[in-house]
Scaffold this active site. Structure first.
Site, mmCIF file in Angstrom:
data_model
loop_
_atom_site.group_PDB
_atom_site.id
_atom_site.type_symbol
_atom_site.label_atom_id
_atom_site.label_comp_id
_atom_site.label_asym_id
_atom_site.label_seq_id
_atom_site.Cartn_x
_atom_site.Cartn_y
_atom_site.Cartn_z
ATOM 1 N N SER A 1 -8.818 5.863 7.700
ATOM 2 C CA SER A 1 -7.041 5.212 7.679
ATOM 3 C C SER A 1 -6.767 5.227 9.096
ATOM 4 O O SER A 1 -7.483 4.818 9.988
ATOM 5 C CB SER A 1 -6.163 5.742 6.748
ATOM 6 N N ASP B 1 -7.675 -2.215 -1.343
ATOM 7 C CA ASP B 1 -6.696 -1.051 -1.030
ATOM 8 C C ASP B 1 -5.062 -1.356 -0.581
ATOM 9 O O ASP B 1 -4.625 -2.413 -0.117
ATOM 10 C CB ASP B 1 -7.130 -0.680 0.476
ATOM 11 N N HIS C 1 -7.492 3.020 -1.123
ATOM 12 C CA HIS C 1 -7.607 3.579 0.214
ATOM 13 C C HIS C 1 -7.930 4.916 0.394
ATOM 14 O O HIS C 1 -6.857 6.030 -0.561
ATOM 15 C CB HIS C 1 -5.765 3.314 0.391
#
Length: 335
Positions: free
Chosen positions: A147, A274, A303
């Site tokens: 991320s 995601d 995610h």
């Protein structure tokens, strides 16, 4: 429509096949944090001084002295204790690496010495970690990010290009907000309200702790009314770190602008389902223009999900990173 409906997989790569009941991006996103239990991860903490008089807390796993280390960068409001970090660290240690999970400023459980925090482009701190490992004698260093930490990793590799330290053999990143502004807007959608609400609680708390530590240096007026990343980054992230505003921060630090400069083999994996990512976060064209970047967009994974339920306790992202980085380790990534 968020992005193309076609799965993008590099030649020879294994395709992620989720459990049948986890073919939903939101389930993939929340399941690991609620259900995954990781055993055998007992860190050793080390504090490293930074050039600006602050510190970074590094958490080590592995026997030490292996000669090769993986550097793990966590996501927004994560830490070395995040499940995806611990899982990846354990996977690499079991395969003969040392693992160092570094905590971004303010994420190790202690407020830092300076009135600043971390952000998606703060590559100077990642560089400090890399050079610390060089000083310890590591000949091979691989970078793995998730991320926000994935964005940081790509930016770091791209902005250094041919000048990246020779010991860096490559990188692997997952669930990366390659376009920060587009992701901030995506998280304002009603379907993502829970995620933004939770992040904002954590971010507001971090600002309160900074204000307690540095009276007068951090403004609290209007903090409690903030509900979006745009509001927060305009007021705090930008001001604390030398950007004009949120838009300037996002445009300056979005990793898609740095893919062309990468000169080490790098894997980028963003699942098509995601919920955090927008169309702009699937940089197939930019990746195709750079033979050092392998871009994969499996249909499922959520995610930082990529859940895999097997006896070896490895998630698919861990297997994929092991395969990719293991194939280039020992070949002198300086190329």
């Amino acid at each position: 429509m968020k992005t193309q409906a076609t799965t993008i997989i590099a030649p020879g790569a294994a395709v992620y096949q989720p459990p049948r009941w986890l073919r939903n991006g939101h389930l993939q996103t929340v399941y690991p944090s609620l259900m995954r239990r990781l055993s055998g991860v007992h860190y050793r903490r080390e504090r490293v001084e930074t050039p600006d008089g602050d510190f970074l807390d590094l958490d080590w796993l592995g026997p030490g002295g292996t000669g090769r280390a993986i550097v793990l960068s966590h996501g927004l409001e994560g830490s070395s204790g995040s499940g995806y970090i611990k899982g990846m660290a354990r996977a690499f240690v079991r395969h003969g690496w040392d693992a160092v999970a570094w905590n971004f400023r303010g994420c190790s459980g202690e407020v830092n010495r300076r009135p600043r925090s971390y952000h998606a482009g703060a590559t100077e701190d990642l560089d400090a970690v890399v050079h610390h490992l060089l000083g310890l004698g590591y000949a091979e260093i691989a970078l793995v990010g998730f991320s926000l930490g994935g964005n940081l990793t790509l930016k770091y590799l791209g902005e250094r290009g041919d000048d990246a330290v020779p010991a860096i053999v490559g990188g692997a990143v997952f669930s990366v907000p390659c376009d920060l502004e587009a992701c901030a807007d995506t998280l304002t959608r009603p379907a993502n309200a829970f995620y933004q609400y939770r992040f904002m609680i954590q971010l507001r708390d971090k600002i309160r702790r900074l204000a307690d530590q540095f009276p007068g240096a951090v403004e609290l007026e209007g903090l409690e009314a903030m509900r979006t990343f745009r509001e927060f980054d305009n007021r705090y992230t930008a001001r604390m770190h030398g950007f004009i505003d949120a838009a300037h921060y996002w445009s300056t630090c979005s990793s898609r602008h740095f893919l062309a400069g990468i000169r080490r083999p790098t894997l980028l994996v963003n699942a098509l389902d995601d919920p955090f990512l927008s169309r702009a976060c699937y940089p197939a064209r930019e990746a195709a223009a750079n033979p050092m970047v392998v871009f994969e967009a499996p249909r499922h994974g959520g995610h930082v999900g990529f859940v895999r339920l097997a006896g070896d306790e490895l998630y698919w992202s861990e297997l994929r990173a092991l395969t990719f980085l293991g194939s280039i380790a020992g070949k002198n990534g300086a190329g």
